[in-house]
Design a protein around this motif. Sequence first.
Motif, PDB file in Angstrom:
ATOM      1  N   ALA A  22      30.645  11.975   9.669  1.00 13.85           N
ATOM      2  CA  ALA A  22      29.640  11.107  10.282  1.00 13.85           C
ATOM      3  C   ALA A  22      28.340  11.136   9.482  1.00 13.85           C
ATOM      4  O   ALA A  22      27.692  10.099   9.282  1.00 13.85           O
ATOM      5  CB  ALA A  22      29.391  11.522  11.726  1.00 13.85           C
ATOM      6  N   THR A  23      27.927  12.307   9.012  1.00 11.17           N
ATOM      7  CA  THR A  23      26.716  12.431   8.201  1.00 11.17           C
ATOM      8  C   THR A  23      26.881  11.679   6.883  1.00 11.17           C
ATOM      9  O   THR A  23      25.972  10.986   6.433  1.00 11.17           O
ATOM     10  CB  THR A  23      26.395  13.915   7.936  1.00 11.17           C
ATOM     11  OG1 THR A  23      26.271  14.594   9.182  1.00 11.17           O
ATOM     12  CG2 THR A  23      25.118  14.064   7.141  1.00 11.17           C
ATOM     13  N   SER A  24      28.046  11.787   6.277  1.00  9.80           N
ATOM     14  CA  SER A  24      28.320  11.094   5.011  1.00  9.80           C
ATOM     15  C   SER A  24      28.270   9.582   5.195  1.00  9.80           C
ATOM     16  O   SER A  24      27.696   8.860   4.373  1.00  9.80           O
ATOM     17  CB  SER A  24      29.688  11.526   4.492  1.00  9.80           C
ATOM     18  OG  SER A  24      30.027  10.802   3.354  1.00  9.80           O
ATOM     19  N   ILE A  25      28.826   9.084   6.270  1.00  8.53           N
ATOM     20  CA  ILE A  25      28.798   7.645   6.545  1.00  8.53           C
ATOM     21  C   ILE A  25      27.363   7.180   6.789  1.00  8.53           C
ATOM     22  O   ILE A  25      26.938   6.131   6.281  1.00  8.53           O
ATOM     23  CB  ILE A  25      29.710   7.300   7.748  1.00  8.53           C
ATOM     24  CG1 ILE A  25      31.176   7.480   7.354  1.00  8.53           C
ATOM     25  CG2 ILE A  25      29.451   5.892   8.248  1.00  8.53           C
ATOM     26  CD1 ILE A  25      32.137   7.394   8.515  1.00  8.53           C
ATOM     27  N   ALA A  26      26.591   7.941   7.529  1.00  8.83           N
ATOM     28  CA  ALA A  26      25.200   7.570   7.808  1.00  8.83           C
ATOM     29  C   ALA A  26      24.379   7.535   6.513  1.00  8.83           C
ATOM     30  O   ALA A  26      23.578   6.618   6.302  1.00  8.83           O
ATOM     31  CB  ALA A  26      24.585   8.540   8.816  1.00  8.83           C
ATOM     32  N   LEU A  27      24.566   8.513   5.643  1.00 12.13           N
ATOM     33  CA  LEU A  27      23.826   8.543   4.374  1.00 12.13           C
ATOM     34  C   LEU A  27      24.222   7.386   3.465  1.00 12.13           C
ATOM     35  O   LEU A  27      23.365   6.778   2.819  1.00 12.13           O
ATOM     36  CB  LEU A  27      24.044   9.877   3.664  1.00 12.13           C
ATOM     37  CG  LEU A  27      23.300  11.072   4.256  1.00 12.13           C
ATOM     38  CD1 LEU A  27      23.689  12.363   3.534  1.00 12.13           C
ATOM     39  CD2 LEU A  27      21.798  10.868   4.163  1.00 12.13           C
ATOM     40  N   SER A  28      25.500   7.067   3.414  1.00 12.07           N
ATOM     41  CA  SER A  28      25.926   5.960   2.560  1.00 12.07           C
ATOM     42  C   SER A  28      25.392   4.630   3.101  1.00 12.07           C
ATOM     43  O   SER A  28      25.022   3.751   2.330  1.00 12.07           O
ATOM     44  CB  SER A  28      27.448   5.926   2.422  1.00 12.07           C
ATOM     45  OG  SER A  28      28.055   5.632   3.654  1.00 12.07           O
ATOM     46  N   ASN A  29      25.338   4.465   4.414  1.00  8.13           N
ATOM     47  CA  ASN A  29      24.759   3.250   4.996  1.00  8.13           C
ATOM     48  C   ASN A  29      23.267   3.142   4.682  1.00  8.13           C
ATOM     49  O   ASN A  29      22.752   2.051   4.409  1.00  8.13           O
ATOM     50  CB  ASN A  29      24.974   3.205   6.508  1.00  8.13           C
ATOM     51  CG  ASN A  29      26.369   2.780   6.880  1.00  8.13           C
ATOM     52  OD1 ASN A  29      27.074   2.182   6.077  1.00  8.13           O
ATOM     53  ND2 ASN A  29      26.778   3.095   8.094  1.00  8.13           N
ATOM     54  N   PHE A  30      22.570   4.256   4.722  1.00 11.75           N
ATOM     55  CA  PHE A  30      21.145   4.269   4.380  1.00 11.75           C
ATOM     56  C   PHE A  30      20.938   3.861   2.924  1.00 11.75           C
ATOM     57  O   PHE A  30      20.077   3.041   2.613  1.00 11.75           O
ATOM     58  CB  PHE A  30      20.560   5.662   4.634  1.00 11.75           C
ATOM     59  CG  PHE A  30      19.137   5.790   4.197  1.00 11.75           C
ATOM     60  CD1 PHE A  30      18.112   5.215   4.926  1.00 11.75           C
ATOM     61  CD2 PHE A  30      18.812   6.479   3.029  1.00 11.75           C
ATOM     62  CE1 PHE A  30      16.798   5.317   4.510  1.00 11.75           C
ATOM     63  CE2 PHE A  30      17.504   6.586   2.612  1.00 11.75           C
ATOM     64  CZ  PHE A  30      16.493   6.013   3.354  1.00 11.75           C
TER      65      PHE A  30
END
Length: 182
Positions: A22-30
């Motif tokens: 979830a953290t990886s997905i949030a960072l890539s979206n940012f």
Amino acid sequence: MNYRRRQRGTVLIVALIMLTAATSIALSNFELGKHNLQIMANAELDQQTFAATQAAVEEAIGSSRIFRGLPVFLCYNISNKNCQNMPDGRIAVTLSAGCVRVAPLRSDDLDATNPREQGCFVGASQQGAVDGSGAASLCSRSVWDIFAVGDYEQTGARGAQARVRQGIGVTVANTNIATLCP
């Protein structure tokens, strides 16, 4: 009982893996949003530079300075401040023009009702002009190639550049051809 102790450790590991994903997905979206914003800002800067360059060409066509072979440098400031005192955030446009060809105009090609062309008729000092004579007039039609380069100037930023090339026809007096269009 042994089975339940192993399950507690497995749930913890699965929860950590899900949290990492979830953290990886949030960072890539940012990061994706940040890059899209940068792309849009660059596209807007390109459009502003092109618009300023096109405006400089239109302004130069309206003045006779460019047709006298004089260099033209115009400056546009995006933030509406004094352009000359501000080295950053401005669009500097350099224009040049060259005469491509000249063709003499016959009096048949002129419009007697157009005030700009009335001085081209032979015997223009008379009342009215005689149309249909087919004689040479006192003017020629010149074709000009105008080239403009606009550069966005800002320290530490990506510089945008726009190039505009435009042709224009100008009616000139025959007495000015030698100096305007050699």
